[in-house]
Design an enzyme around this catalytic site. Sequence first.
Site, PDB file in Angstrom:
ATOM      1  N   TYR A  36       2.413  -1.359  10.315  1.00  0.00           N
ATOM      2  CA  TYR A  36       2.017  -1.894   9.012  1.00  0.00           C
ATOM      3  C   TYR A  36       2.977  -1.405   7.931  1.00  0.00           C
ATOM      4  O   TYR A  36       3.495  -2.191   7.130  1.00  0.00           O
ATOM      5  CB  TYR A  36       0.590  -1.443   8.727  1.00  0.00           C
ATOM      6  N   SER A  57       0.841  -1.190   0.000  1.00  0.00           N
ATOM      7  CA  SER A  57       0.000   0.000   0.000  1.00  0.00           C
ATOM      8  C   SER A  57       0.873   1.237   0.000  1.00  0.00           C
ATOM      9  O   SER A  57       2.061   1.177   0.348  1.00  0.00           O
ATOM     10  CB  SER A  57      -0.940   0.013   1.206  1.00  0.00           C
TER      11      SER A  57
END
Length: 247
Positions: A161, A147
């Site tokens: 993350y 991402s």
Amino acid sequence: MFQLDGRVALVTGSGQGMGLGVVRALCQQGARVVINDYYPERAEAAVAALQADGFTVCAAPGDITLAAVREQLVATARSAFGEIDILVNNAGVPPGMPNSLRPFKDLGDEDFERQLDLNLRAILGLTRHVVGGMCERGFGRIVIITSESWRLGMPMGLSNYAAAKSAALGFMRHLAHEVGRSGVNANAVSLGAMNNFGYDEIAKRTTAVGRAGTPEDVGAAVAYLVSNEASWMSGQVLPLNGGSCTA
């Protein structure tokens, strides 16, 4: 172009959403695909839907953060369809995320470990299982779905993350150089605001195209990266963000 007839693909975290979009795109191009998901019922439902459409798929559910599950997953794929030509590391959202997002100062070691387990160690483990055979056969495609959080700092509680995603991209770039002359490519697709987790309204305001990304968008990008036509594309991160970041 981009035909995958005869290819065998394994896509992790693909019982729904973006992963399922990848599976459908690969099937449409002629690949046989193994669907992995943490939740067995999602994997089985995806298989039933795709088989009803005439595609060749099988389910191999399980928690890929566990070494024994990774080994069994690869064994299931080989038993069902043969050697794996394409590995798409799509699984990346641990159970409970995004509801568990917190600032770095509030995170414990376990919060980092579960992200590293899924977004780095699982990728390393699965790649280790398949990359040797890919090199021997002279063809292989390894894709990491990441991402844009690795690229752009955001006050959303994504530090753990993003750290794991960044580590996986570092691995991918070095792997590309190690295996490229054996016909094996390694790349990543970096996703912006997708039409899950309620990001539609954000995407309308922040993207150049004025909408969120879809599973079909992700599937199309991956179908290119794993094709014969992508033989000169390796070690790269492909931004798929609707123009939200154009630098």
